[in-house]
Design a protein around this motif. Structure first.
Motif, PDB file in Angstrom:
ATOM      1  N   PRO A 514       0.825  -1.214   0.000  1.00  0.00           N
ATOM      2  CA  PRO A 514       0.000   0.000   0.000  1.00  0.00           C
ATOM      3  C   PRO A 514       0.856   1.260   0.000  1.00  0.00           C
ATOM      4  CG  PRO A 514      -0.925  -1.618   1.495  1.00  0.00           C
ATOM      5  CD  PRO A 514       0.393  -2.176   1.044  1.00  0.00           C
ATOM      6  N   GLU A 515       0.453   2.222  -0.779  1.00  0.00           N
ATOM      7  CA  GLU A 515       1.108   3.511  -0.973  1.00  0.00           C
ATOM      8  C   GLU A 515       2.323   3.434  -1.892  1.00  0.00           C
ATOM      9  OE1 GLU A 515       0.898   6.612   2.204  1.00  0.00           O
ATOM     10  OE2 GLU A 515       0.785   4.867   3.539  1.00  0.00           O
ATOM     11  N   GLN A 516       2.555   2.301  -2.512  1.00  0.00           N
ATOM     12  CA  GLN A 516       3.646   2.210  -3.478  1.00  0.00           C
ATOM     13  C   GLN A 516       3.170   2.764  -4.812  1.00  0.00           C
ATOM     14  OE1 GLN A 516       5.258  -1.718  -4.014  1.00  0.00           O
ATOM     15  NE2 GLN A 516       6.979  -1.018  -5.264  1.00  0.00           N
ATOM     16  N   GLY A 517       3.953   3.676  -5.370  1.00  0.00           N
ATOM     17  CA  GLY A 517       3.571   4.328  -6.607  1.00  0.00           C
ATOM     18  C   GLY A 517       4.249   3.727  -7.827  1.00  0.00           C
ATOM     19  N   PHE A 518       3.587   3.836  -8.978  1.00  0.00           N
ATOM     20  CA  PHE A 518       4.098   3.306 -10.237  1.00  0.00           C
ATOM     21  C   PHE A 518       3.719   4.255 -11.368  1.00  0.00           C
ATOM     22  CE2 PHE A 518       3.344  -0.333  -7.535  1.00  0.00           C
ATOM     23  CZ  PHE A 518       4.454  -1.132  -7.732  1.00  0.00           C
ATOM     24  N   GLN A 519       4.481   4.142 -12.446  1.00  0.00           N
ATOM     25  CA  GLN A 519       3.989   4.656 -13.720  1.00  0.00           C
ATOM     26  C   GLN A 519       3.427   3.483 -14.495  1.00  0.00           C
ATOM     27  OE1 GLN A 519       5.800   5.604 -17.848  1.00  0.00           O
ATOM     28  NE2 GLN A 519       6.329   7.387 -16.592  1.00  0.00           N
ATOM     29  N   PHE A 520       2.121   3.522 -14.760  1.00  0.00           N
ATOM     30  CA  PHE A 520       1.536   2.558 -15.679  1.00  0.00           C
ATOM     31  C   PHE A 520       1.821   3.097 -17.074  1.00  0.00           C
ATOM     32  CE2 PHE A 520      -2.026   0.958 -12.618  1.00  0.00           C
ATOM     33  CZ  PHE A 520      -1.051   0.340 -11.846  1.00  0.00           C
ATOM     34  N   GLU A 521       2.651   2.384 -17.814  1.00  0.00           N
ATOM     35  CA  GLU A 521       3.188   2.898 -19.057  1.00  0.00           C
ATOM     36  C   GLU A 521       2.071   3.295 -20.022  1.00  0.00           C
ATOM     37  OE1 GLU A 521       6.915   1.007 -20.425  1.00  0.00           O
ATOM     38  OE2 GLU A 521       6.516  -0.465 -18.854  1.00  0.00           O
ATOM     39  N   ARG A 522       2.186   4.520 -20.520  1.00  0.00           N
ATOM     40  CA  ARG A 522       1.249   5.131 -21.467  1.00  0.00           C
ATOM     41  C   ARG A 522      -0.063   5.543 -20.818  1.00  0.00           C
ATOM     42  NH1 ARG A 522      -0.766   2.110 -25.301  1.00  0.00           N
ATOM     43  NH2 ARG A 522      -1.014   3.819 -26.776  1.00  0.00           N
ATOM     44  N   GLU A 523      -0.231   5.312 -19.514  1.00  0.00           N
ATOM     45  CA  GLU A 523      -1.495   5.639 -18.849  1.00  0.00           C
ATOM     46  C   GLU A 523      -1.366   6.752 -17.809  1.00  0.00           C
ATOM     47  OE1 GLU A 523      -4.346   4.810 -19.676  1.00  0.00           O
ATOM     48  OE2 GLU A 523      -4.147   2.996 -20.853  1.00  0.00           O
TER      49      GLU A 523
END
Length: 552
Positions: A514-523
């Motif tokens: 929980p609270e881990q951030g990501f870049q969802f590629e192209r989104e």
């Protein structure tokens, strides 16, 4: 993070105070009233007060100015502590409370009465307004202004003992009813409030006003620089008057700075409470709220908020900051630090007809394009995948850079494919795209030299996970929603939240903490929900898009 001098006039002021020996150690304080969750404007004050103390090797106190128990609660106290810690600061010693000083404040109120500088007034609220005058006309003395010291002390003691009803009497300072500063026209120091207090219980039935308590609290705590927002500038003469008339242990000085106002944002606690009470949002920490807790749940990072506060600087005047500056700080931080992953929000089945049904191939992709220390992640490549429905058309013009029948695209971090057929349901809706992979094209262009037109994301049906994804947008669709008293409710954005219940994500993303951030590629940038995300049922909140698409 220490405060920079270049964009902060208070830094230069404090440096001068130290250089000239006016103070020996810098002591600041952050003094929130625990009547709601902190918002982005408070974040600026937190960074300012704690940052200045850090810059000069001083200390910063956290003090709850809890003089209005009707609207205060322990929930708000705990949330404020959590917000300060999350932003990366730690207050000096234990958290402090105005209520801890109620006994001393009452004794000082009695001291003012004995000096003939305060009196008990029986005017009701309406009468007091009439006697107060206007900005262009002086006020009139209360008919109770000349009571004797003995009578005032007796009445004040009886107020304290609960003998009188709420609203029947107040204690007022005796200053100047003709003063051009309305705050000096015999301001109220104590009022009767027969409600339990979250810290002192039923010990008190009279409570000091903020204006009376604030300066004395600063003096007790040894505060050297009492930093307030600009609306308190007209209150400073009263702050100084009280310090001059009381035997306080120190003489703090009040300084004012311009508060943070963001466009497309409401920060009035009363209005934020209305949003919560009317169930427009799901609580004070709803990711659409400008509260620190809301920004945290949406995936904003402490570093990005602190960077934003540093970017906008500290000035002597109020102004409106473009919310795009905050969004830029978020994007910049997440672009640099968020690991990558793939998510399909609008899934459409893709079958690779020249791949065996039992095919399992492990491909490798970087967790971040420029952060080698973050390592790689494995992607399982299989015959059946899902792609985004918006990434396929049967026919399209040359400007369309995604998958088209008879054309090629690259699957992100995988093969080049060429679509050759579709399957439709009885209504004519496409439910499946059929394509073939171009062999030996992982990480390189096709051997025949025909380059793909674009790149699209994908997830394996066999190993991918279903997820709930919440797409958050600005809560208001007007740049000045706070311009009127209740007009802000007319500017609510009906598309501030869209929920996708059947998104597909890479298998590893389900294991995010929980609270881990990501870049969802192209989104865009997304975060695993602070409270609801589990590996069994992943829940992600969109923090912000890859670029500003608001048109603001």
């Amino acid at each position: 993070m220490e405060t920079r001098p270049g964009n902060n006039f208070l830094y230069s002021l404090i440096a001068d105070d130290l250089a000239k020996g006016r103070v020996q150690q810098v002591v600041t304080r952050f003094p929130p009233e625990p009547n709601g969750y902190l918002h982005v404007g408070h974040a600026k004050s937190i960074c300012l007060n704690f940052g200045l103390a850090e810059s000069f090797g001083g200390r910063c106190n956290l003090r709850f100015d809890d003089t209005n128990p009707e609207k205060e609660s322990q929930e708000f106290i705990e949330s404020i502590k959590e917000d300060v810690r999350w932003l990366g600061y730690q207050w000096a010693g234990e958290a402090r409370f105005a209520s801890s000083y109620f006994g001393q404040l009452y004794e000082w109120a009695c001291e003012l009465v004995r000096e003939g500088a305060a009196y008990v007034c029986d005017l009701d609220a309406q009468q007091a307004r009439e006697y107060r005058g206007t900005l262009t006309e002086p006020g009139r003395n209360s008919p109770f202004r000349d009571r004797s010291v003995a009578e005032n002390l007796d009445l004040l003691a009886r107020m304290k003992d609960g003998e009188f009803d709420e609203g029947s009497r107040v204690l007022r300072a005796k200053i100047d009813m003709a003063s051009p500063n309305m705050n000096l026209r015999d301001p109220i120091l104590y009022r009767i409030r027969k409600v339990p207090h979250h810290q002192t219980g039923e010990e008190w039935v009279i409570y000091p006003t903020y204006d009376f308590a604030h300066g004395q609290e600063d003096a007790i705590e040894g505060v050297t620089h009492s930093i307030c927002t600009l609306e308190f500038e007209d209150h400073r003469p009263l702050y100084d008057w009280l310090l001059a008339h009381l035997p306080v242990p120190g003489r703090p000085r009040q300084y004012e700075f311009g508060r943070l106002n963001l466009n497309y944002t409401v920060t009035s606690k009363r209005k934020l409470r209305q949003l919560v009470d009317d169930a427009v949002v799901e609580g004070w920490d709803d990711p659409r709220m400008p509260t620190i807790a809301g920004m945290r749940r949406r995936g904003f990072t402490p570093a990005s908020i602190r960077c934003f506060c540093d970017m906008i600087g500290v000035t002597r005047s109020d102004g409106v900051v473009d919310v795009a500056m905050l969004e830029h700080a978020i994007r910049d931080d997440l672009n640099e630090n968020a690991p990558r992953g793939m998510c399909v929000l609008n899934p459409l089945r893709l079958v690779l007809t020249n791949v065996p049904a039992d095919h399992r191939e492990q491909l490798v992709a970087p967790r971040h394009p420029s952060r080698e220390e973050l390592g790689n992640r494995e992607l399982t490549f299989t015959r059946e995948l899902v792609i985004d429905a918006d990434d396929f058309r049967e026919e399209a013009n040359k400007k369309y850079k995604r998958l088209v029948l008879g054309k090629r695209v690259r699957l992100r971090n995988a093969y080049v494919i060429e679509a050759h057929d579709v399957v439709k349901d009885a209504t004519g809706k496409i439910i499946e795209v059929q394509a073939r992979i171009i062999p030996d094209t992982v990480g390189e262009d096709p051997a025949d030299g025909i380059k793909p037109k674009g790149v699209i994301q994908w997830v394996s049906v066999a190993t991918g996970k279903r997820a709930t994804v919440r797409l958050y947008n600005r809560l208001f669709n007007h740049e000045a929603p706070d311009r009127g008293d209740n007009a802000f409710m007319d500017f609510l954005n009906p598309e501030s939240l869209q929920v996708v219940e059947d998104a597909w994500i890479e298998a590893a993303l389900a294991e995010a903490v929980p609270e881990q951030g990501f870049q969802f590629e192209r989104e865009g940038y997304f975060v695993a929900d602070r409270y609801q995300h589990t590996p069994e049922r992943p829940v992600f909140n969109r923090t912000i898009g890859l670029r500003d698409t608001s048109g603001a």
